[in-house]
Write an enzyme that holds these catalytic residues in place. Structure first.
Site, short mmCIF file in Angstrom:
data_model
loop_
_atom_site.label_atom_id
_atom_site.label_comp_id
_atom_site.label_asym_id
_atom_site.label_seq_id
_atom_site.Cartn_x
_atom_site.Cartn_y
_atom_site.Cartn_z
CD GLU A 1 49.52 -7.12 -64.81
OE1 GLU A 1 49.68 -6.32 -63.86
OE2 GLU A 1 49.30 -6.75 -65.97
CG HIS B 1 47.04 1.20 -63.52
ND1 HIS B 1 45.73 0.84 -63.36
CD2 HIS B 1 47.75 0.04 -63.58
CE1 HIS B 1 45.64 -0.49 -63.31
NE2 HIS B 1 46.85 -0.99 -63.45
CG ASP C 1 52.26 3.90 -87.25
OD1 ASP C 1 53.21 3.12 -87.51
OD2 ASP C 1 51.16 3.84 -87.83
NE ARG D 1 51.36 -0.37 -67.19
CZ ARG D 1 51.26 -0.68 -65.89
NH1 ARG D 1 51.56 -1.91 -65.48
NH2 ARG D 1 50.90 0.23 -65.00
CG ASP E 1 47.47 -6.02 -61.20
OD1 ASP E 1 46.23 -5.95 -61.11
OD2 ASP E 1 48.17 -5.08 -61.59
#
Length: 258
Positions: free
Chosen positions: A152, A48, A87, A73, A178
């Site tokens: 969520e 977000h 990586d 996230r 959510d």
């Protein structure tokens, strides 16, 4: 030389409370200030917030110089982006909108090298291996990767027992906003029914032996989750913290000088 130890992973596994802050301003300066503020972990948000791989790497670099641990996230739990983030040096990932045990197992595969998983072998090019300076990275990386599933919505809660049974998943994080929307309480994460669902889920996660986490600015809910055994709790968001204090500063100046 093995992969670097992930202190966050080991702390939440042993139930040591880790207090965190959400980073959505997508800026290394903000990340650096936040990393020196005293939080145990910082969530670099690619879902977000206006982050891309390069801005995430820049934040990982400045956070690494401090005592806070970076959790990333991604916008979605796809193998290709998980590979890139690992990586790039992320050792802890919070994957949004996990709804089934099958999805959780696929995430475990995505953070694990073959023959037990599907993570692409490109560590010689990677920041994660200190650009091939960590000789044993390929054989030791997995044990220091912390994989967290974000549940969520109602579908995820209904499958929570099955998700918690997945080996290789370190913890489950409950997303109240959510969940509230999916339960019919859009914008009302503090609704009694939502709080009850959150606390029930936290209790179930802790009972399973996995780490339980949450982001909430509700101090009462923070305490309730901690009392149930939640071990990673984010208590602030840089965006709202900055906006709230900037508005207050402007009001104070106007009241004092106009």
């Amino acid at each position: 030389m093995p992969a670097p130890v992930n202190p966050f992973k080991h702390a939440i596994a042993s139930g040591q409370l880790q207090l965190g802050c959400w980073l959505g301003l997508a800026d290394p300066y903000i990340a650096e200030i936040s990393a020196g503020a005293g939080f145990d972990w910082l969530l670099v948000d690619g879902e977000h917030a206006p982050n891309d791989l390069r801005s995430i790497v820049a934040q990982l670099q400045v956070i690494a110089a401090r005592d806070s641990h970076a959790v990333v996230r991604p916008p979605i739990g796809e193998t290709w982006i998980i590979k890139q983030l690992l990586d790039a040096g992320a050792q802890s990932l919070l994957i949004p909108m996990v709804e089934t045990a099958g999805q959780a197992r696929a995430l475990v595969d995505a953070v694990t090298y073959p023959p037990h998983g599907v993570r692409g072998v490109g560590s010689a090019l990677a920041r994660a291996s200190d650009f091939a300076a960590i000789g044993d990275y390929l054989t030791t990386a997995r044990q220091e990767i912390c994989l967290l599933a974000q549940v969520e919505n109602r579908k995820g809660l209904e499958a929570l027992d099955e998700i918690l049974s997945v080996d290789g998943l370190d913890g489950v994080f409950i997303g109240p906003s959510d969940l509230a929307a999916d339960m019919g309480f859009l914008g009302q994460a503090g609704a009694a029914d939502v709080k009850a669902a959150v606390l029930s889920a936290i209790e179930k996660i802790v009972a399973s032996g996995k780490a339980a986490g949450i982001l909430t600015l509700d101090t009462e809910l923070q305490r309730q989750c901690r009392d149930l055994g939640a071990s990673f709790i984010a208590t602030e968001i840089d965006v709202t913290l900055f906006a709230r204090n900037m508005r207050a500063a402007a009001r104070t100046a106007a009241e004092h000088l106009r």
